[in-house]
Design an enzyme around this catalytic site. Structure first.
Site, short mmCIF file in Angstrom:
data_model
loop_
_atom_site.label_atom_id
_atom_site.label_comp_id
_atom_site.label_asym_id
_atom_site.label_seq_id
_atom_site.Cartn_x
_atom_site.Cartn_y
_atom_site.Cartn_z
N LYS A 43 0.36 -0.83 0.24
CA LYS A 43 0.06 -0.43 -0.05
C LYS A 43 1.10 1.68 0.12
CE LYS A 43 -2.21 1.41 3.67
NZ LYS A 43 -1.86 3.16 3.75
N ASP A 68 -3.27 4.36 -2.19
CA ASP A 68 -4.40 4.43 -0.84
C ASP A 68 -4.67 6.09 -0.80
OD1 ASP A 68 -6.28 4.89 1.03
OD2 ASP A 68 -4.27 3.89 2.58
N LEU A 69 -4.98 6.82 -1.76
CA LEU A 69 -5.58 8.58 -1.67
C LEU A 69 -6.54 8.95 -1.08
CD1 LEU A 69 -3.24 8.91 -4.94
CD2 LEU A 69 -2.48 8.91 -2.95
N LYS A 70 -7.31 7.99 -1.16
CA LYS A 70 -9.40 8.23 -0.47
C LYS A 70 -8.74 9.03 -1.58
CE LYS A 70 -7.93 6.13 3.89
NZ LYS A 70 -6.71 6.27 4.06
N LEU A 71 -9.54 9.38 -2.25
CA LEU A 71 -10.50 10.39 -3.00
C LEU A 71 -11.19 11.01 -2.86
CD1 LEU A 71 -7.37 9.77 -4.98
CD2 LEU A 71 -9.44 10.40 -7.37
N ASP A 127 -14.33 14.52 -3.59
CA ASP A 127 -14.48 15.86 -3.92
C ASP A 127 -15.34 15.52 -5.60
OD1 ASP A 127 -13.89 18.44 -5.02
OD2 ASP A 127 -11.39 18.23 -4.90
N ILE A 128 -15.46 16.91 -6.12
CA ILE A 128 -16.62 16.96 -7.21
C ILE A 128 -16.94 15.21 -7.80
CG2 ILE A 128 -17.23 19.03 -6.51
CD1 ILE A 128 -15.86 19.68 -8.92
N PRO A 129 -17.44 15.12 -8.80
CA PRO A 129 -17.88 13.95 -9.61
C PRO A 129 -16.76 14.40 -10.77
CG PRO A 129 -19.82 14.25 -8.79
CD PRO A 129 -18.57 15.50 -8.22
N ASN A 130 -16.58 15.88 -11.43
CA ASN A 130 -16.02 15.30 -12.36
C ASN A 130 -13.91 15.46 -11.58
OD1 ASN A 130 -15.01 16.32 -15.09
ND2 ASN A 130 -14.05 18.19 -14.81
N THR A 189 -10.74 3.48 10.54
CA THR A 189 -11.19 2.14 11.43
C THR A 189 -10.69 3.15 13.26
OG1 THR A 189 -8.57 1.87 10.78
CG2 THR A 189 -10.44 0.15 10.56
N ARG A 198 -3.79 -5.75 14.00
CA ARG A 198 -2.68 -5.93 14.94
C ARG A 198 -2.40 -7.24 15.95
NH1 ARG A 198 -1.75 -1.21 13.38
NH2 ARG A 198 -1.49 0.05 14.55
N GLY A 242 0.73 -2.14 8.77
CA GLY A 242 1.81 -1.13 8.44
C GLY A 242 2.66 -0.99 10.19
N ARG A 243 2.65 -0.31 10.56
CA ARG A 243 3.59 -0.71 12.15
C ARG A 243 4.47 -1.44 12.26
NH1 ARG A 243 0.49 4.26 14.39
NH2 ARG A 243 -1.59 3.50 13.09
#
Length: 237
Positions: A32, A59-62, A64-67, A122, A184, A213-214
């Site tokens: 990731k 993993d940028l978790k967009l 915003d507006i649809p366009n 989470t 974990r 991750g950690r």
């Protein structure tokens, strides 16, 4: 990729990422790349990792507006990543636009990246949901509704807590992907996570993929930590 153990490369730069990878198994891994690393290094980090034969969840978790999301996803699809995500809270039109952008941007002759939606982080609990986000419904109800919305928009699955996987599979079917962070080992510090489970529990609950991750990247011996978590995830312990 079937039921991946996705290693979160939550490191500051390319050098740290490559150093970490060199200490892990010399095989194709599921990785990731999140905001910190991507914003520091840009698309070049994707190319560097792909050259080593790894599978990438960008993993940028967009949200915003649809366009805007459609145009951004077109650019991300050109990178050749395997999995991307948006926030379900952006709505049906935004998620549909994201899917259209991926299809428009993918290289010729290859499948579009898988697209999943974040239900609730989470790190979110009932108190935060009600008092900060001003969402009155119970957390489980919200996650259920968001999962159904994501599926109706044509997404391949969702990001959720492993605790919510059985419910999501009940309402969306077992083919609907469930990618679960907040993993974990029993001895690990929880950090900023709230809804957490062990790799063994995630497997039992039916997660399609887990994000770790950690517990690996901050371990004294990342290779040994990876091996232990992989065995637990595969039910070999």
């Amino acid at each position: 990729m079937e039921r991946p153990l996705i290693i979160a490369l939550d490191v500051e730069n390319k050098k740290e990422a490559i150093n970490l990878l060199e200490g892990l198994p010399n095989e194709s891994l599921a990785l990731k790349v999140g905001m910190e690393l991507f914003y520091k290094e840009g698309p070049g980090i994707i190319e560097a990792i792909k050259e080593r034969g790894h599978w990438i969840f960008l993993d940028l978790k967009l949200h915003d507006i649809p366009n805007t999301v459609k145009r951004a996803m077109k650019q991300l699809a050109e990178l050749g990543v395997d999995l991307v995500n948006v926030h379900v809270a952006g709505g049906h039109a935004m998620m549909t636009a994201a899917r259209e952008g991926l299809e428009a941007g993918k290289p010729a002759g290859v499948a579009s990246p898988l697209l999943i939606g974040v239900t609730q982080l989470t790190s979110t609990d009932e108190t935060m949901l009600h008092h900060e986000l001003l969402i009155e419904k119970p957390l489980q109800t919200v996650v259920e509704s968001y999962a159904k919305l994501a599926q109706s928009a044509g997404l391949n699955g969702v990001v959720c807590s492993a605790q919510e996987v059985p419910l999501i599979h009940e309402i969306c079917g077992k083919g609907f992907l469930t990618v679960t962070p907040g993993i974990r080992q029993v001895q690990d510090d929880l950090g900023d996570q709230v809804r957490v489970v062990t790799p063994e529990k995630a497997r039992t609950l039916g997660s399609w993929g887990i994000v770790v991750g950690r517990s690996i990247t901050a371990a004294k011996d990342p290779f040994a930590a990876y091996q232990a978590i992989q065995k637990a995830w595969e039910g070999k312990q």
